[in-house]
Design an enzyme around this catalytic site. Structure first.
Site, mmCIF file in Angstrom:
data_model
loop_
_atom_site.group_PDB
_atom_site.id
_atom_site.type_symbol
_atom_site.label_atom_id
_atom_site.label_comp_id
_atom_site.label_asym_id
_atom_site.label_seq_id
_atom_site.Cartn_x
_atom_site.Cartn_y
_atom_site.Cartn_z
ATOM 1 N N LEU A 87 63.951 77.652 -90.300
ATOM 2 C CA LEU A 87 63.596 77.061 -91.592
ATOM 3 C C LEU A 87 62.082 77.125 -91.796
ATOM 4 O O LEU A 87 61.309 76.828 -90.889
ATOM 5 C CB LEU A 87 64.068 75.611 -91.669
ATOM 6 C CG LEU A 87 65.573 75.380 -91.585
ATOM 7 C CD1 LEU A 87 65.882 73.890 -91.709
ATOM 8 C CD2 LEU A 87 66.308 76.172 -92.651
ATOM 9 N N GLY A 127 68.099 74.357 -81.820
ATOM 10 C CA GLY A 127 67.133 73.308 -81.520
ATOM 11 C C GLY A 127 66.136 73.218 -82.651
ATOM 12 O O GLY A 127 65.889 74.200 -83.351
ATOM 13 N N GLY A 128 65.568 72.035 -82.860
ATOM 14 C CA GLY A 128 64.583 71.851 -83.925
ATOM 15 C C GLY A 128 65.119 72.325 -85.252
ATOM 16 O O GLY A 128 66.175 71.886 -85.702
ATOM 17 N N ASP A 129 64.396 73.252 -85.887
ATOM 18 C CA ASP A 129 64.836 73.788 -87.179
ATOM 19 C C ASP A 129 65.332 75.229 -87.037
ATOM 20 O O ASP A 129 65.280 76.003 -87.977
ATOM 21 C CB ASP A 129 63.714 73.695 -88.209
ATOM 22 C CG ASP A 129 62.502 74.538 -87.838
ATOM 23 O OD1 ASP A 129 62.408 74.979 -86.681
ATOM 24 O OD2 ASP A 129 61.650 74.760 -88.722
ATOM 25 N N GLU A 130 65.836 75.567 -85.849
ATOM 26 C CA GLU A 130 66.331 76.912 -85.580
ATOM 27 C C GLU A 130 67.855 76.926 -85.494
ATOM 28 O O GLU A 130 68.451 76.078 -84.825
ATOM 29 C CB GLU A 130 65.758 77.443 -84.265
ATOM 30 C CG GLU A 130 64.254 77.584 -84.284
ATOM 31 C CD GLU A 130 63.697 77.971 -82.920
ATOM 32 O OE1 GLU A 130 64.495 78.164 -81.977
ATOM 33 O OE2 GLU A 130 62.468 78.070 -82.813
#
Length: 185
Positions: A87, A127-130
């Site tokens: 993102l 993970g995170g925005d992945e």
């Protein structure tokens, strides 16, 4: 003698009845414990293989599924697409509106991925925005490009969260097996 015999038979019958009733009670309790154990086992498996926030697969399940899909594609001599999605402008959402809003955005992104991809495809939060996706039954690289376009269009539409319009973009990398590589790496 007959009365004594009948008394003994009645006593043994009562003991057997109590034993049977006790056995039924123990059996029912054991069945409930086994069911609870199975529910707990499934919950643990789900926690190990799914992202708690988005309910998509997590990195571990993605890697296992991708390796399996590669083996199947190799055996069937079919093509497989792989998308890596990141993102754009996600950090400013967290900075401006807080992590709770960022979490809502990630949940909404996961929902759009589910809606955009086919039921036979596979999506995961790495993970995170992945995020990542496996696209099955690809006949040509153009098929993957078409999916990339649809995913990008879906993810780049504004999100309405808590009466706020949130805009993010999506950078998407893609590869096709076997022409772009024959391992997940």
């Amino acid at each position: 003698l007959s009365v004594v015999w009948q008394t003994l038979v009645l006593r043994k019958s009562l003991r057997v009845s109590h034993t049977v009733i006790h056995a039924i009670t123990v059996n029912e309790r054991l069945q409930r414990e086994v069911e609870e154990h199975m529910r707990t086992r499934e919950a643990i498996r789900r926690l190990a293989m799914h992202d708690y926030l988005t309910d998509l697969a997590n990195r571990r399940q993605f890697e296992e599924t991708a390796e399996r899909a590669l083996r199947v594609s190799e055996r069937d001599t079919s093509r497989l697409g792989l998308l890596a999605i990141d993102l754009d402008d996600f950090k400013p959402v967290n900075d401006r509106y807080g992590h709770a809003m960022g979490d809502q955005l990630l949940i909404a992104v996961a929902g759009r991925l589910r809606q955009t991809l086919r039921a036979s495809d596979f999506a995961a939060r790495m993970g995170g925005d992945e995020f990542a996706a496996i696209i099955h039954n690809v006949s040509a690289g153009e098929d993957v490009l078409e999916v990339v376009g649809k995913v990008r269009e879906a993810l780049c539409q504004p999100y309405l969260l808590e009466s706020k319009e949130i805009h993010v973009g999506a950078s998407i990398g893609w590869a096709v097996y076997p022409q772009d590589g024959d391992t997940l790496e």
